[in-house]
Scaffold this motif. Structure first.
Motif, mmCIF file in Angstrom:
data_model
loop_
_atom_site.group_PDB
_atom_site.id
_atom_site.type_symbol
_atom_site.label_atom_id
_atom_site.label_comp_id
_atom_site.label_asym_id
_atom_site.label_seq_id
_atom_site.Cartn_x
_atom_site.Cartn_y
_atom_site.Cartn_z
ATOM 1 N N PHE A 31 0.819 -1.219 0.000
ATOM 2 C CA PHE A 31 0.000 0.000 0.000
ATOM 3 C C PHE A 31 0.852 1.268 0.000
ATOM 4 O O PHE A 31 0.412 2.329 -0.420
ATOM 5 C CB PHE A 31 -0.945 0.003 1.209
ATOM 6 N N ASP A 32 2.096 1.145 0.490
ATOM 7 C CA ASP A 32 2.965 2.311 0.625
ATOM 8 C C ASP A 32 4.235 2.220 -0.215
ATOM 9 O O ASP A 32 5.175 2.990 -0.014
ATOM 10 C CB ASP A 32 3.344 2.506 2.092
ATOM 11 N N GLN A 88 13.400 -5.950 -6.980
ATOM 12 C CA GLN A 88 12.714 -7.212 -7.271
ATOM 13 C C GLN A 88 11.938 -7.709 -6.047
ATOM 14 O O GLN A 88 10.846 -8.270 -6.182
ATOM 15 C CB GLN A 88 13.721 -8.273 -7.713
ATOM 16 N N GLN A 89 12.495 -7.491 -4.865
ATOM 17 C CA GLN A 89 11.799 -7.881 -3.645
ATOM 18 C C GLN A 89 10.522 -7.068 -3.466
ATOM 19 O O GLN A 89 9.477 -7.604 -3.090
ATOM 20 C CB GLN A 89 12.727 -7.700 -2.435
ATOM 21 N N ILE A 90 10.610 -5.768 -3.752
ATOM 22 C CA ILE A 90 9.422 -4.916 -3.671
ATOM 23 C C ILE A 90 8.379 -5.370 -4.685
ATOM 24 O O ILE A 90 7.184 -5.456 -4.374
ATOM 25 C CB ILE A 90 9.804 -3.438 -3.893
ATOM 26 N N SER A 99 -5.446 -5.226 -4.130
ATOM 27 C CA SER A 99 -5.607 -3.831 -4.565
ATOM 28 C C SER A 99 -5.815 -2.905 -3.372
ATOM 29 O O SER A 99 -5.538 -1.717 -3.445
ATOM 30 C CB SER A 99 -6.792 -3.711 -5.532
ATOM 31 N N GLY A 100 -6.266 -3.461 -2.255
ATOM 32 C CA GLY A 100 -6.483 -2.645 -1.068
ATOM 33 C C GLY A 100 -5.271 -2.536 -0.168
ATOM 34 O O GLY A 100 -5.343 -1.922 0.907
ATOM 35 N N GLY A 101 -4.153 -3.128 -0.593
ATOM 36 C CA GLY A 101 -2.919 -3.004 0.175
ATOM 37 C C GLY A 101 -2.701 -4.075 1.220
ATOM 38 O O GLY A 101 -1.753 -3.988 2.006
ATOM 39 N N ASN A 102 -3.539 -5.094 1.218
ATOM 40 C CA ASN A 102 -3.316 -6.226 2.108
ATOM 41 C C ASN A 102 -2.468 -7.277 1.390
ATOM 42 O O ASN A 102 -2.076 -7.095 0.245
ATOM 43 C CB ASN A 102 -4.655 -6.831 2.547
#
Length: 239
Positions: A31-32, A88-90, A99-102
């Motif tokens: 999400f960030d 690549q890890q990100i 899509s909601g950041g979970n």
């Protein structure tokens, strides 16, 4: 100054309240832009804080690690941690994010199970040492001696690391303390009053909201009701 393991755990759980809902097992997705964030103070790929924790956990607890994640997913995560670049890890973290950041449930439950293991929790405490040290250093500069004051400074170290205008804060504390004594007050200038000045070095709406709640001892942050007594921290107990 050496902090007790018990106090470290209280500080972690206090800051963990603001970082998520599941303590050592808290996990969130991209999400960030950090890929994936895990643990009580949200170690993550983007800032490079999650990789060393996972590497050491896998290296020293590989049997447990495989039992938690299963052979296939354990191999995938081990490869991501040991062989991929940060970008690549990100990207991998983003690939298992909703899509909601979970984090998608098939991975989320496994990370949560890992966070429940005592070996993993011990490493989460180990990799928080730089934040503990930072908080103690701030405490020395500003004359903070209470566990509640240290909780304020630890939370700031985790979320923001730096304070703006440290010298100005120190000068203001000295000036306000003198005025306090000139009014006939005796004893030690209270930590809560010292934190009034320290708070001026905090920037950003969320950091200010968190630190204000800790200074006051209660409040509502992220829609949750906070009370510092839950974590056994107060102005009346010193470290």
């Amino acid at each position: 100054m050496a902090l007790t393991d018990s106090l470290k755990d209280k500080l972690l759980r206090n800051t963990g309240f603001f970082e998520g809902n599941d303590g050592y097992s808290t996990v969130s997705g991209n999400f960030d832009g950090q890929g994936i964030s895990f643990g009580i103070i949200q170690y993550n790929f983007g800032q490079g804080t999650l990789q060393p924790l996972l590497k050491e956990y896998i290296q020293n607890n590989e049997t447990e690690f495989k039992a938690v994640f299963g052979t296939s997913k354990a191999a995938t995560l081990k490869d991501v941690v040991n062989n991929k670049t940060k970008s690549q890890q990100i990207d991998w973290g983003a690939s298992i994010s909703t899509s909601g950041g979970n984090v998608v449930s098939e991975w989320k439950t496994l990370f949560e199970s890992m966070g429940a293991k005592s070996a993993n929790q011990a490493l989460q405490r180990k990799y928080a040492e730089s934040y503990f040290d930072r908080a103690v250093t701030f405490a020395g500069k500003f004359g903070i001696i209470s566990t509640q004051g240290l909780a304020f400074l630890f939370d700031h170290s985790v979320q923001s690391w730096s304070l703006s205008g440290e010298n100005s804060i120190i000068s203001e504390i000295k000036s306000l303390e003198k005025a306090w004594r000139d009014m006939g007050e005796t004893g030690r200038y209270p930590d809560k009053e010292r934190l009034y000045s320290v708070l001026k070095g905090v920037s950003g709406s969320d950091p200010i909201a968190r630190r204000t709640a800790i200074r006051n001892g209660s409040g509502t942050v992220h829609g949750k009701s906070y009370n510092i007594s839950t974590f056994g921290l107060s102005y009346s107990t010193n470290f």
